[in-house]
Design a protein around this motif. Structure first.
Motif, PDB file in Angstrom:
ATOM      1  N   LEU A   1     -11.963 -53.941 -34.192  1.00  0.00           N
ATOM      2  CA  LEU A   1     -11.197 -53.093 -35.322  1.00  0.00           C
ATOM      3  C   LEU A   1     -10.579 -53.733 -36.235  1.00  0.00           C
ATOM      4  O   LEU A   1     -10.474 -55.118 -36.130  1.00  0.00           O
ATOM      5  N   TYR A   2     -10.222 -53.287 -37.557  1.00  0.00           N
ATOM      6  CA  TYR A   2      -9.665 -53.854 -38.538  1.00  0.00           C
ATOM      7  C   TYR A   2      -8.302 -54.413 -37.895  1.00  0.00           C
ATOM      8  O   TYR A   2      -7.964 -55.573 -38.431  1.00  0.00           O
TER       9      TYR A   2
ATOM     10  N   ASP B   1     -14.512 -49.612 -35.106  1.00  0.00           N
ATOM     11  CA  ASP B   1     -13.233 -48.853 -35.713  1.00  0.00           C
ATOM     12  C   ASP B   1     -13.789 -47.402 -36.453  1.00  0.00           C
ATOM     13  O   ASP B   1     -14.553 -47.477 -37.317  1.00  0.00           O
TER      14      ASP B   1
ATOM     15  N   ILE C   1     -12.290 -45.074 -29.792  1.00  0.00           N
ATOM     16  CA  ILE C   1     -13.121 -46.080 -30.652  1.00  0.00           C
ATOM     17  C   ILE C   1     -14.747 -45.542 -30.757  1.00  0.00           C
ATOM     18  O   ILE C   1     -14.841 -44.461 -30.356  1.00  0.00           O
TER      19      ILE C   1
END
Ligand SMILES: [Zn+2]
Ligand SMILES: [Zn+2]
Length: 265
Positions: free
Chosen positions: A197-198, A238, A36
Motif C-alpha cells: 500500500l502507499y 492499494d 485491499i
C-alpha cells in the motif's frame, strides 16, 4: 513509439475486506474496516506483451475467503489480450495471490528469481508459518514448468526487453522482484508486494507477512531509486491505484487502469 517505451496497465480481479490493523506489523491505531485490491499488471510494447503475475482462480478464492470481481482472463481480454497468446509471464513471487491460474497461459515462458524458487521449494517451507502464503499446487505447477523448459531464472537485475527490467528486492518473500518499465512519463515501477500500500512506503511500515523486515524497508529505498519519482511507483494491493489513474478505456473504470498515464495528484 520508440523501441523501449511501453504501456503499463493494472487489472484488478479481486478484493478483500479486512481490518486496517491487519495490514501492518504493530497494527494500526484506527481499527476500522478497509479493503485491499488484487491486481495483475500488463506491460505492452514493441517487444510484445509481458503479463506480470497471474492472480488466483475461483477455487483458491473460495479456499481463502476472497472475492473475485472479474477473473484475470476476462480483464486481459478487456485489453485485447488473449491469454493463450501471451509469450512472457513475470512472476514477482510465488505467493498464492500472485502465482495461481497456472494453466491460463499455456505457451508463456515464466520469469522468476532463483531465490524465490529456492525459497518456495526449500527448507523454509518446513515451517508452517512461512508456508501460509504459498499454495502447494502453485509451487508444484512452477516446478513442472521448469521441467517443461518454460522457466527463465534471474538473479538480481535482468533486462527482459529494452526498457523492461526485473530487480530482486526480497523482504516480503525471499526472492520477490519488482519490474521497472520505461514509459512515456518516465520509469514506472510495478512494485507488486515490495510495497503493498502507499502507506507502507510513505510511513515506513511493513505488511505482516514478511521473510525479512530489514530487507523490506531497504527495498523501499531501492524502489524509490528505480522509479522516476514517488508518483511512478505502483503498489501491489492499494485500491487507490484505480482512483489515481485513468481507466484504460471507456467502460473499464474501476477495473483496468492505465499506469503510464499521469496520476491525479
Ligand atoms: Zn505476497
Ligand atoms: Zn500479494
Amino acid at each position: 513509439m520508440s523501441d523501449d517505451v511501453h504501456e503499463v496497465y493494472a487489472v484488478r480481479y479481486a478484493s478483500h475486506a479486512r481490518k486496517r490493523s491487519e495490514n501492518y506489523i504493530f497494527g494500526d491505531p484506527h481499527d476500522e474496516m478497509t479493503s485491499i485490491a488484487y491486481y495483475v499488471w500488463v506491460i505492452a510494447g514493441p517487444h510484445g506483451v509481458f503479463v506480470c503475475d497471474t492472480g488466483f482462480d475461483q477455487a483458491a478464492a473460495k479456499a481463502r475467503g476472497r472475492k473475485i470481481i472479474k477473473p484475470v482472463g476476462e480483464g486481459l481480454k478487456a485489453l485485447g489480450i488473449e491469454p493463450d497468446h501471451v509469450n512472457h509471464v513475470i512472476c514477482t513471487h510465488m505467493h498464492w495471490d500472485h502465482a495461481g491460474n497456472y494453466d491460463l497461459f499455456p505457451t508463456a515462458r515464466y520469469h522468476i528469481q532463483d531465490a524465490e524458487m529456492a525459497y518456495a521449494t526449500g527448507r523454509c517451507m518446513c515451517h508452517q508459518m512461512l508456508r501460509i502464503p504459498f499454495s502447494e499446487s502453485d509451487v508444484t505447477a512452477m516446478v513442472r514448468k521448469v521441467f517443461a523448459d518454460r522457466v527463465e531464472f534471474h538473479d538480481g537485475v535482468e533486462e527482459l526487453a529494452p526498457g523492461v527490467t526485473v530487480h530482486k528486492i526480497g523482504g516480503h518473500s525471499k526472492g520477490l522482484q519488482c519490474v521497472r518499465v520505461k514509459t512515456r512519463r518516465g520509469h514506472v515501477v510495478v512494485a507488486s508486494d515490495c510495497c503493498h500500500l502507499y502507506s507502507h512506503i510513505d510511513e515506513g511500515r511493513v505488511f505482516p507477512i514478511t521473510y525479512s523486515v530489514g530487507d523490506t524497508l531497504e527495498g523501499y529505498k531501492t524502489l524509490l531509486k528505480l522509479a522516476s519519482s514517488r508518483r511512478h511507483l505502483v503498489p501491489g494491493h492499494d485500491p487507490e491505484v484505480l482512483n489515481l489513474y485513468p481507466a484504460a478505456k471507456a467502460g473499464l473504470e474501476g477495473w483496468v487502469a492505465r499506469l503510464d498515464a499521469e496520476p491525479k495528484t
